[in-house]
Design a protein around this motif. Structure first.
Motif, mmCIF file in Angstrom:
data_model
loop_
_atom_site.group_PDB
_atom_site.id
_atom_site.type_symbol
_atom_site.label_atom_id
_atom_site.label_comp_id
_atom_site.label_asym_id
_atom_site.label_seq_id
_atom_site.Cartn_x
_atom_site.Cartn_y
_atom_site.Cartn_z
ATOM 1 N N LEU A 135 0.829 -1.228 0.065
ATOM 2 C CA LEU A 135 0.009 -0.126 -0.116
ATOM 3 C C LEU A 135 0.807 1.525 0.055
ATOM 4 C CD1 LEU A 135 -2.861 -1.053 2.453
ATOM 5 C CD2 LEU A 135 -2.914 -0.880 0.125
ATOM 6 N N VAL A 136 1.737 1.520 0.690
ATOM 7 C CA VAL A 136 2.663 2.470 0.901
ATOM 8 C C VAL A 136 3.617 2.631 -0.495
ATOM 9 C CG1 VAL A 136 4.914 3.412 2.027
ATOM 10 C CG2 VAL A 136 3.002 2.388 3.175
ATOM 11 N N SER A 137 3.969 1.662 -1.123
ATOM 12 C CA SER A 137 4.452 1.829 -2.296
ATOM 13 C C SER A 137 3.619 2.279 -3.466
ATOM 14 C CB SER A 137 5.010 0.560 -3.112
ATOM 15 O OG SER A 137 4.015 -0.343 -3.418
ATOM 16 N N GLN A 138 2.254 2.370 -3.189
ATOM 17 C CA GLN A 138 1.233 2.794 -4.180
ATOM 18 C C GLN A 138 0.729 4.346 -3.735
ATOM 19 O OE1 GLN A 138 -2.093 -0.255 -4.194
ATOM 20 N NE2 GLN A 138 -0.511 -1.696 -5.018
ATOM 21 N N GLY A 139 1.319 4.780 -2.799
ATOM 22 C CA GLY A 139 1.120 6.055 -2.196
ATOM 23 C C GLY A 139 0.255 6.197 -1.081
ATOM 24 N N TRP A 140 0.072 5.182 -0.422
ATOM 25 C CA TRP A 140 -0.778 5.179 0.724
ATOM 26 C C TRP A 140 0.090 5.791 1.839
ATOM 27 C CZ3 TRP A 140 -5.787 2.498 1.896
ATOM 28 C CH2 TRP A 140 -6.516 2.189 0.617
ATOM 29 N N ILE A 141 -0.621 6.267 3.103
ATOM 30 C CA ILE A 141 0.368 6.834 3.976
ATOM 31 C C ILE A 141 0.270 6.208 5.104
ATOM 32 C CG2 ILE A 141 0.390 9.159 5.477
ATOM 33 C CD1 ILE A 141 -1.293 10.426 3.237
ATOM 34 N N ARG A 142 1.390 5.951 5.816
ATOM 35 C CA ARG A 142 1.831 5.228 6.950
ATOM 36 C C ARG A 142 1.806 5.960 8.300
ATOM 37 N NH1 ARG A 142 5.170 2.513 10.420
ATOM 38 N NH2 ARG A 142 4.693 0.319 10.579
ATOM 39 N N GLU A 143 1.069 5.779 9.433
ATOM 40 C CA GLU A 143 1.123 6.330 10.486
ATOM 41 C C GLU A 143 1.131 5.509 11.739
ATOM 42 O OE1 GLU A 143 -0.807 10.776 9.900
ATOM 43 O OE2 GLU A 143 -2.157 9.191 10.079
ATOM 44 N N GLU A 144 1.543 5.865 12.877
ATOM 45 C CA GLU A 144 1.696 4.947 13.784
ATOM 46 C C GLU A 144 1.042 5.626 15.044
ATOM 47 O OE1 GLU A 144 5.222 2.759 15.189
ATOM 48 O OE2 GLU A 144 6.175 2.812 13.052
ATOM 49 N N GLY A 145 0.170 4.964 15.704
ATOM 50 C CA GLY A 145 -0.588 5.303 16.716
ATOM 51 C C GLY A 145 -0.712 4.383 17.829
ATOM 52 N N PRO A 146 -1.193 4.692 19.159
ATOM 53 C CA PRO A 146 -1.249 3.796 20.393
ATOM 54 C C PRO A 146 -2.112 2.833 20.100
ATOM 55 C CG PRO A 146 -2.415 5.820 20.762
ATOM 56 C CD PRO A 146 -1.622 6.112 19.429
ATOM 57 N N GLU A 147 -2.919 2.805 19.165
ATOM 58 C CA GLU A 147 -3.753 1.467 18.594
ATOM 59 C C GLU A 147 -3.048 0.545 17.877
ATOM 60 O OE1 GLU A 147 -4.562 4.631 17.830
ATOM 61 O OE2 GLU A 147 -5.853 5.229 19.710
ATOM 62 N N GLY A 148 -2.103 1.144 17.075
ATOM 63 C CA GLY A 148 -1.414 0.395 15.978
ATOM 64 C C GLY A 148 -0.904 0.879 14.729
ATOM 65 N N VAL A 149 -1.069 0.528 13.526
ATOM 66 C CA VAL A 149 -0.549 1.146 12.444
ATOM 67 C C VAL A 149 -1.734 1.571 11.764
ATOM 68 C CG1 VAL A 149 1.117 1.049 10.402
ATOM 69 C CG2 VAL A 149 2.014 0.141 12.595
ATOM 70 N N TYR A 150 -1.517 2.692 11.122
ATOM 71 C CA TYR A 150 -2.766 3.191 10.306
ATOM 72 C C TYR A 150 -2.222 3.234 8.928
ATOM 73 C CZ TYR A 150 -5.380 4.485 14.582
ATOM 74 O OH TYR A 150 -6.320 4.521 15.501
ATOM 75 N N THR A 152 -3.218 4.764 5.347
ATOM 76 C CA THR A 152 -4.507 5.530 4.890
ATOM 77 C C THR A 152 -4.293 5.805 3.294
ATOM 78 O OG1 THR A 152 -4.985 6.740 7.055
ATOM 79 C CG2 THR A 152 -5.968 7.825 5.154
ATOM 80 N N GLU A 153 -5.361 5.610 2.573
ATOM 81 C CA GLU A 153 -5.520 6.165 1.247
ATOM 82 C C GLU A 153 -4.696 7.524 0.768
ATOM 83 O OE1 GLU A 153 -8.497 5.882 -2.644
ATOM 84 O OE2 GLU A 153 -9.272 5.808 -0.609
ATOM 85 N N SER A 154 -4.157 7.651 -0.255
ATOM 86 C CA SER A 154 -3.521 9.018 -0.631
ATOM 87 C C SER A 154 -4.712 10.105 -0.583
ATOM 88 C CB SER A 154 -2.639 9.093 -1.807
ATOM 89 O OG SER A 154 -2.351 10.405 -2.316
ATOM 90 N N PRO A 155 -4.747 11.234 -0.118
ATOM 91 C CA PRO A 155 -5.751 12.368 -0.404
ATOM 92 C C PRO A 155 -5.730 12.622 -1.668
ATOM 93 C CG PRO A 155 -4.220 13.299 1.261
ATOM 94 C CD PRO A 155 -3.579 11.840 0.680
ATOM 95 N N ASP A 156 -4.745 12.132 -2.890
ATOM 96 C CA ASP A 156 -5.122 12.526 -4.145
ATOM 97 C C ASP A 156 -5.943 11.525 -4.955
ATOM 98 O OD1 ASP A 156 -3.148 14.402 -3.994
ATOM 99 O OD2 ASP A 156 -1.476 12.908 -4.436
ATOM 100 N N THR A 157 -6.290 10.538 -4.174
ATOM 101 C CA THR A 157 -7.241 9.419 -4.902
ATOM 102 C C THR A 157 -8.248 8.836 -3.989
ATOM 103 O OG1 THR A 157 -6.000 7.418 -3.815
ATOM 104 C CG2 THR A 157 -5.276 8.268 -5.748
ATOM 105 N N THR A 158 -8.605 9.625 -2.913
ATOM 106 C CA THR A 158 -9.697 9.265 -2.080
ATOM 107 C C THR A 158 -10.923 9.756 -2.287
ATOM 108 O OG1 THR A 158 -10.575 9.077 0.261
ATOM 109 C CG2 THR A 158 -9.534 11.122 -0.465
ATOM 110 N N ILE A 159 -11.936 9.341 -2.358
ATOM 111 C CA ILE A 159 -13.329 9.664 -2.803
ATOM 112 C C ILE A 159 -14.305 10.265 -1.715
ATOM 113 C CG2 ILE A 159 -15.671 8.902 -3.634
ATOM 114 C CD1 ILE A 159 -14.330 6.567 -4.834
ATOM 115 N N SER A 160 -14.072 9.835 -0.461
ATOM 116 C CA SER A 160 -14.786 10.566 0.575
ATOM 117 C C SER A 160 -13.807 10.483 1.740
ATOM 118 C CB SER A 160 -15.789 9.627 0.784
ATOM 119 O OG SER A 160 -16.265 9.786 2.167
ATOM 120 N N THR A 161 -14.016 11.731 2.485
ATOM 121 C CA THR A 161 -13.069 11.788 3.737
ATOM 122 C C THR A 161 -13.654 12.234 4.865
ATOM 123 O OG1 THR A 161 -12.710 14.205 3.187
ATOM 124 C CG2 THR A 161 -11.045 12.530 2.342
ATOM 125 N N ASP A 162 -12.943 11.823 6.320
ATOM 126 C CA ASP A 162 -13.847 12.291 7.274
ATOM 127 C C ASP A 162 -13.491 13.680 7.789
ATOM 128 O OD1 ASP A 162 -11.175 12.051 8.481
ATOM 129 O OD2 ASP A 162 -11.480 10.100 9.256
#
Length: 194
Positions: A135-150, A152-162
């Motif tokens: 996923l990261v090689s396709q432009g997705w974004i990796r973030e670490e948090g207390p719950e685990g590793v997130y 997320t789809e790249s903002p350039d290709t996402t259809i709907s956001t929170d």
């Protein structure tokens, strides 16, 4: 209370104790003198405890579209006339066999992009690392948090956001991965049940 798998062993121990107690009480009649030998008493052998097989996982141990998210969320969806469809759980090109992906929408109404998607799957550490890398090689974004590793789809290709600008997001934790069409949507997943 004795757990079910220990009941047979506990029962065997009680039966053995009762047998020994009865044998000692009914040994032999009083002897006539100090040189008399007691008459041996035959006792039945104690029953051998049988092994209790471990219970097989039941259907309740696997999520469904109706158990993956909360009842109030389902009620809200149903009030809109939405139903769910189960789909295979994919992460990039990789199908996670031990997973479920649910799409909630009005499948009988007009076609559109209204709907919600949720998923959950068991995943090995090796498959988690491989799918994150893909996923990261396709432009997705990796973030670490207390719950685990997130991831997320790249903002350039996402259809709907929170509200925070996140689109489709996977949350990886040891042994499992969740999916929702937005990062905030992950909060609606209530699996595994505690």
């Amino acid at each position: 209370m004795i757990p079910p798998r220990h009941r047979s062993a506990a029962g065997a121990a009680v039966a053995l104790a009762v047998t020994v107690l009865l044998a000692s009480c009914s040994a032999s009649p009083p002897s006539a003198g100090p040189d008399a030998t007691p008459t041996p008493v035959a006792t039945a052998p104690a029953p051998v405890p049988s092994a209790t097989p471990e219970p097989e996982p039941s259907a309740a141990d696997e999520p469904t579209c109706e158990t993956l998210i909360g009842e109030s969320v389902i009620a809200d969806f149903e009030s809109l006339g939405w139903t769910s469809q189960t789909e295979p759980f994919y992460i990039g090109s990789f199908e996670v066999i031990e997973g479920i992906q649910c799409v909630w929408a009005d499948f009988d109404g007009p076609a559109g992009d209204h709907g919600q998607m949720f998923g959950w799957a068991r995943i090995s550490d090796e498959d988690a690392a491989a799918t994150q890398s893909e996923l990261v090689s396709q432009g997705w974004i990796r973030e670490e948090g207390p719950e685990g590793v997130y991831i997320t789809e790249s903002p350039d290709t996402t259809i709907s956001t929170d509200d925070e600008g996140y689109g489709m997001t996977y949350l990886y934790a040891p042994g499992w991965v969740k999916l929702a069409d937005t990062k905030q949507g992950l909060l609606l997943i209530e699996w595994p049940k505690s």
